[in-house]
Design a protein around this motif. Structure first.
Motif, PDB file in Angstrom:
ATOM      1  N   UNK A  60     -11.028  22.491 -40.344  1.00 38.28           N
ATOM      2  CA  UNK A  60     -11.581  21.057 -39.726  1.00 38.28           C
ATOM      3  C   UNK A  60     -10.464  20.358 -40.287  1.00 38.28           C
ATOM      4  N   UNK A  61      -9.355  21.699 -40.983  1.00 34.00           N
ATOM      5  CA  UNK A  61      -8.413  19.569 -40.612  1.00 34.00           C
ATOM      6  C   UNK A  61      -6.907  19.925 -39.674  1.00 34.00           C
ATOM      7  N   UNK A  62      -7.740  21.236 -38.816  1.00 36.42           N
ATOM      8  CA  UNK A  62      -7.076  21.644 -37.386  1.00 36.42           C
ATOM      9  C   UNK A  62      -7.728  20.944 -37.120  1.00 36.42           C
ATOM     10  N   UNK A  63      -9.492  20.052 -37.047  1.00 33.21           N
ATOM     11  CA  UNK A  63      -9.751  19.300 -35.815  1.00 33.21           C
ATOM     12  C   UNK A  63      -9.836  18.114 -35.917  1.00 33.21           C
ATOM     13  N   UNK A  64      -9.254  17.456 -37.701  1.00 27.89           N
ATOM     14  CA  UNK A  64      -8.238  16.299 -37.643  1.00 27.89           C
ATOM     15  C   UNK A  64      -7.254  16.160 -36.777  1.00 27.89           C
ATOM     16  N   UNK A  65      -6.429  17.052 -37.399  1.00 23.90           N
ATOM     17  CA  UNK A  65      -4.676  17.230 -36.490  1.00 23.90           C
ATOM     18  C   UNK A  65      -5.192  16.153 -34.615  1.00 23.90           C
ATOM     19  N   UNK A  66      -6.159  16.780 -34.094  1.00 22.28           N
ATOM     20  CA  UNK A  66      -6.263  17.143 -33.492  1.00 22.28           C
ATOM     21  C   UNK A  66      -6.361  15.465 -32.647  1.00 22.28           C
ATOM     22  N   UNK A  67      -8.070  14.689 -33.640  1.00 21.24           N
ATOM     23  CA  UNK A  67      -8.694  13.499 -33.273  1.00 21.24           C
ATOM     24  C   UNK A  67      -7.211  12.379 -33.701  1.00 21.24           C
TER      25      UNK A  67
END
Length: 449
Positions: A60-67
């Motif tokens: 989820x944190x890596x997804x946030x980085x992408x966002x």
């Protein structure tokens, strides 16, 4: 394993070269997923550290980085609040810890938001409208989840089936959620960009304004009602109403009449999702917490349904009482019965019956006066069309005879059959057939021979 704030400060120093923490404090976050802390460096700048507790949280944190990388400066400039920047990361095995740049503002508890007044609630509503107005292409181009209204409803149904398999969901809640999901009209909404994890811990306030929004790990295109679930869960209708009113005033889309109802369903269903996550992670603490909260929700739902039944019964009783009052009022104004009026002759003279005009008793055998019955004309009794017959009767058979009936026959002793009608005599002497005044003929006793 839980990491202390000091451990997180050491990890932040490794993630951001040159960062020298001089102060550290714990920071509220999703306790099941992250350890978090706030740092102050030697230059007085603030940083936030988030360290995942399991692989799913790390993803989820890596997804946030992408966002956050998708939010280019032009997009950030359109938003009325600040977004975080990722200053650095550090990986430990499969888990990656993130360090975020300082953001203005402070986190307030839900109780503080409830008592903060309308201006804070209004700014939260405007911030939510700005999130939902983000172009959907920004999310879809980053290959983030995107659902149509029907796809989102079907996803909820699948999650409900999964929750039911745990055997720990009260039956009354399963029926409640199933009925809501089967109501297709409830799920006709316009999909928008959704924050997905919006709550008081991800909103920073400076004074009465929303200064920053964090926690972008669940950004997606879906049901905007999901971002209102935390407000409904706060159980303060005024806060929800004030935020929703400001949201509608700032949104360019037509009002969704079922948004708050779906938000309430989302808030309830979050407990089932928490249970499923606990069961999947074999975390007995999470499972016990979820079961306890579901039990409390069950009691609240039963109490609400009982209250609704009493209210329905009271309304039905009042409706019946109103119908009875209306029927009684209608009966009270029914038209009176029809009255037939008989015309009265213009002559108003009284009609004398049962006695001679000079007061001599008829058929008494003496000259004594007898009482007379007088019926005045015009008092509700119709006058006869012809004058009444005058009759004299003798109890001894020797009394006077009436009239001048020449066809009576019989002996001169005045037998009982001597009564004769005066109709012909009245006509012959000028009597009025219409019933005008009639003068009685004096009767002279005839001596016996």
């Amino acid at each position: 394993m839980k990491r202390t704030p000091m451990e997180l400060a050491a990890m932040a120093s490794a993630a951001v070269p040159g960062l020298s923490p001089t102060g550290v404090a714990g920071s509220p976050d999703d306790a099941a997923d992250f350890d978090a802390a706030l740092l102050i460096d030697d230059a007085g700048r603030r940083w936030r550290v988030r360290s995942p507790k399991h692989l799913e949280a790390s993803m989820r944190l890596e997804t946030e980085l992408l966002v956050l990388r998708t939010f280019v400066p032009a997009v950030r400039a359109e938003l009325p609040f600040a977004l975080p920047y990722v200053a650095g990361t550090v990986r430990q095995g499969d888990l990656c810890t993130f360090v975020y740049s300082h953001l203005p503002g402070t986190i307030r508890s839900i109780d503080s938001l409830v008592t903060s007044g309308r201006s804070v609630a209004a700014d939260i509503g405007r911030a939510m409208a700005a999130i939902h107005a983000i172009p959907r292409e920004l999310v879809t181009s980053a290959d983030l989840p995107s659902y149509t209204a029907n796809e989102f409803r079907q996803r909820r149904l699948n999650e409900l089936d999964q929750a039911a398999t745990t055997g720990k969901i009260p039956s009354i809640l399963l029926r409640r959620w199933e009925h809501a999901l089967e109501d297709v009209s409830l799920w006709r909404f316009k999909p928008t960009v959704v924050h997905g994890d919006l709550h008081e811990d991800n909103i920073l306030l400076s004074g009465e304004r929303v200064s920053a929004v964090t926690g972008w790990t669940d950004l997606r295109v879906g049901d905007p009602a999901d971002d209102f679930a935390w407000l409904v869960a706060a159980n303060d209708p005024r806060l929800t109403e004030n935020v929703h009113a400001a949201y509608l005033a700032s949104s360019k889309d037509p009002e969704d009449p079922h948004l708050i109802r779906r938000a309430a369903l989302s808030a309830e269903f979050a407990l089932a999702q928490w249970l499923v996550r606990g069961v999947a992670a074999e975390n007995s603490v999470m499972v016990d917490e979820a079961v306890e909260m579901l039990g409390t929700l069950e009691e609240d739902v039963r109490a609400q349904e009982a209250s609704d039944r009493r209210a329905d019964e009271a309304r039905a009783a009042e409706a019946r009482a109103a119908e009875a009052r209306a029927a009684a009022a209608a009966a009270a104004v029914q038209p009176a019965a029809k009255v037939t009026v008989v015309p009265i002759a213009p002559d108003t003279a009284p009609v004398v019956s049962g006695a001679a005009a000079d007061g001599t008793a008829a058929g008494s055998g003496s000259a004594a006066s007898a009482p007379r019955t007088v019926t005045p004309a015009g008092r509700g009794v119709a006058k006869p069309n012809r004058a009444p017959s005058l009759r004299a009767e003798s109890g001894s058979g020797k009394g006077p005879q009436t009239g001048t009936d020449r066809n009576a026959g019989g002996s001169p002793d005045g037998a009982d059959q001597a009564s004769t009608s005066r109709d012909e005599d009245v006509d012959a002497t000028g009597g009025d057939a219409a019933g005008t005044e009639t003068t009685a003929i004096p009767l002279t006793p005839v001596p016996d021979k």
